[in-house]
Design a protein around this motif. Structure first.
Motif, PDB file in Angstrom:
ATOM      1  N   TYR A   1       0.831  -1.208   0.000  1.00  0.00           N
ATOM      2  CA  TYR A   1       0.000   0.000   0.000  1.00  0.00           C
ATOM      3  C   TYR A   1       0.867   1.260   0.000  1.00  0.00           C
ATOM      4  O   TYR A   1       0.624   2.190  -0.755  1.00  0.00           O
ATOM      5  N   GLU A   2       1.897   1.278   0.834  1.00  0.00           N
ATOM      6  CA  GLU A   2       2.766   2.443   0.910  1.00  0.00           C
ATOM      7  C   GLU A   2       3.654   2.568  -0.327  1.00  0.00           C
ATOM      8  O   GLU A   2       3.937   3.678  -0.778  1.00  0.00           O
ATOM      9  N   TRP A   3       4.094   1.439  -0.902  1.00  0.00           N
ATOM     10  CA  TRP A   3       4.892   1.487  -2.121  1.00  0.00           C
ATOM     11  C   TRP A   3       4.079   2.009  -3.296  1.00  0.00           C
ATOM     12  O   TRP A   3       4.631   2.507  -4.265  1.00  0.00           O
ATOM     13  N   SER A   4       2.752   1.906  -3.226  1.00  0.00           N
ATOM     14  CA  SER A   4       1.917   2.399  -4.320  1.00  0.00           C
ATOM     15  C   SER A   4       1.766   3.919  -4.279  1.00  0.00           C
ATOM     16  O   SER A   4       1.076   4.497  -5.105  1.00  0.00           O
ATOM     17  N   GLY A   5       2.402   4.557  -3.271  1.00  0.00           N
ATOM     18  CA  GLY A   5       2.344   6.010  -3.166  1.00  0.00           C
ATOM     19  C   GLY A   5       1.230   6.501  -2.255  1.00  0.00           C
ATOM     20  O   GLY A   5       1.009   7.696  -2.114  1.00  0.00           O
TER      21      GLY A   5
ATOM     22  N   VAL B   1      -2.285  -8.648  -1.457  1.00  0.00           N
ATOM     23  CA  VAL B   1      -1.516  -7.404  -1.469  1.00  0.00           C
ATOM     24  C   VAL B   1      -1.982  -6.456  -2.574  1.00  0.00           C
ATOM     25  O   VAL B   1      -1.312  -5.468  -2.866  1.00  0.00           O
ATOM     26  N   ASN B   2      -3.132  -6.735  -3.182  1.00  0.00           N
ATOM     27  CA  ASN B   2      -3.691  -5.855  -4.205  1.00  0.00           C
ATOM     28  C   ASN B   2      -4.188  -4.587  -3.518  1.00  0.00           C
ATOM     29  O   ASN B   2      -5.125  -4.623  -2.723  1.00  0.00           O
ATOM     30  N   VAL B   3      -3.558  -3.448  -3.818  1.00  0.00           N
ATOM     31  CA  VAL B   3      -3.888  -2.200  -3.127  1.00  0.00           C
ATOM     32  C   VAL B   3      -5.313  -1.737  -3.421  1.00  0.00           C
ATOM     33  O   VAL B   3      -5.882  -0.969  -2.647  1.00  0.00           O
ATOM     34  N   GLU B   4      -5.897  -2.212  -4.511  1.00  0.00           N
ATOM     35  CA  GLU B   4      -7.293  -1.870  -4.819  1.00  0.00           C
ATOM     36  C   GLU B   4      -8.251  -2.582  -3.869  1.00  0.00           C
ATOM     37  O   GLU B   4      -9.417  -2.217  -3.774  1.00  0.00           O
ATOM     38  N   HIS B   5      -7.781  -3.605  -3.178  1.00  0.00           N
ATOM     39  CA  HIS B   5      -8.604  -4.357  -2.227  1.00  0.00           C
ATOM     40  C   HIS B   5      -8.421  -3.864  -0.798  1.00  0.00           C
ATOM     41  O   HIS B   5      -8.959  -4.458   0.129  1.00  0.00           O
ATOM     42  N   LEU B   6      -7.643  -2.811  -0.597  1.00  0.00           N
ATOM     43  CA  LEU B   6      -7.332  -2.311   0.740  1.00  0.00           C
ATOM     44  C   LEU B   6      -7.931  -0.929   0.954  1.00  0.00           C
ATOM     45  O   LEU B   6      -7.884  -0.086   0.063  1.00  0.00           O
ATOM     46  N   GLU B   7      -8.490  -0.719   2.153  1.00  0.00           N
ATOM     47  CA  GLU B   7      -9.077   0.576   2.483  1.00  0.00           C
ATOM     48  C   GLU B   7      -8.712   0.957   3.912  1.00  0.00           C
ATOM     49  O   GLU B   7      -8.900   0.158   4.829  1.00  0.00           O
ATOM     50  N   PRO B   8      -8.200   2.178   4.125  1.00  0.00           N
ATOM     51  CA  PRO B   8      -7.897   2.612   5.485  1.00  0.00           C
ATOM     52  C   PRO B   8      -9.196   2.889   6.251  1.00  0.00           C
ATOM     53  O   PRO B   8     -10.050   3.637   5.776  1.00  0.00           O
ATOM     54  N   VAL B   9      -9.352   2.265   7.414  1.00  0.00           N
ATOM     55  CA  VAL B   9     -10.529   2.446   8.266  1.00  0.00           C
ATOM     56  C   VAL B   9     -10.079   2.424   9.725  1.00  0.00           C
ATOM     57  O   VAL B   9      -8.955   2.036  10.031  1.00  0.00           O
ATOM     58  N   THR B  10     -10.964   2.792  10.631  1.00  0.00           N
ATOM     59  CA  THR B  10     -10.651   2.683  12.050  1.00  0.00           C
ATOM     60  C   THR B  10     -10.652   1.209  12.433  1.00  0.00           C
ATOM     61  O   THR B  10     -11.256   0.380  11.749  1.00  0.00           O
ATOM     62  N   GLN B  11      -9.987   0.889  13.544  1.00  0.00           N
ATOM     63  CA  GLN B  11      -9.966  -0.498  14.007  1.00  0.00           C
ATOM     64  C   GLN B  11     -11.382  -0.974  14.309  1.00  0.00           C
ATOM     65  O   GLN B  11     -11.743  -2.108  14.011  1.00  0.00           O
TER      66      GLN B  11
END
Length: 155
Positions: free
Chosen positions: A63-67, A86-96
């Motif tokens: 995620y961080e390497w994708s900018g 590790v597909n960054v399109e499948h990751l979303e920042p959210v609260t715990q």
């Protein structure tokens, strides 16, 4: 030439000749839309890699390497529910709290269906105001009010 290197990477180049990112991505495989980490994993199923002298979670590294940046206080939620993806399109920042509430565990169902509206001190219980409290000697975690915790910490 080492046969394992050829089988794993498809070429006979020394692993030391590859950049860190090339080595990282050589340890992934396509599985539908997911890009799955095929190397080391934690006990909980998350991909791990040792970078800069410490073990890191691979989905955070990708995620961080994708900018993109992970805002302070947030975690990455796997929208695909595949912890090794590790597909960054499948990751979303959210609260715990949101990450737990989106999960499939019994605790997640409990958070989303909080049986009462208020804690014992009268604070509103929402998924944002509830945290998981693990008490020593207790097998099951309990849910507690974040507002009450902040008040206790300030006192």
């Amino acid at each position: 030439m080492h046969y394992k290197r050829i089988r794993k990477t498809g070429h006979a180049d020394s692993i030391n000749d590859l950049s860190i990112e090339e080595r990282f991505w050589s340890k992934t495989e396509r599985d539908g839309d997911c890009i799955v980490w095929s190397a080391g994993r934690s006990d909980t199923g998350y991909g791990t890699v040792k970078l800069d002298g410490r073990t890191q979670l691979v989905h955070r590294v990708a995620y961080e390497w994708s900018g993109r940046t992970i805002p302070e206080g947030l975690v990455l939620d796997h929208l695909c529910r595949n912890r090794a993806c590790v597909n960054v399109e499948h990751l979303e920042p959210v609260t715990q709290a949101e990450n737990v509430a989106r999960g499939v565990s019994p605790l997640a169902r409990y958070i989303t269906d909080v049986p009462q509206d208020l804690c014992s001190k009268g604070h509103k219980l929402t998924s944002e105001n509830v945290y998981v409290h693990r008490r020593p000697g207790r097998q099951r975690p309990t849910l507690a009010c974040k507002t009450c915790r902040r008040i206790r910490a300030a006192a």
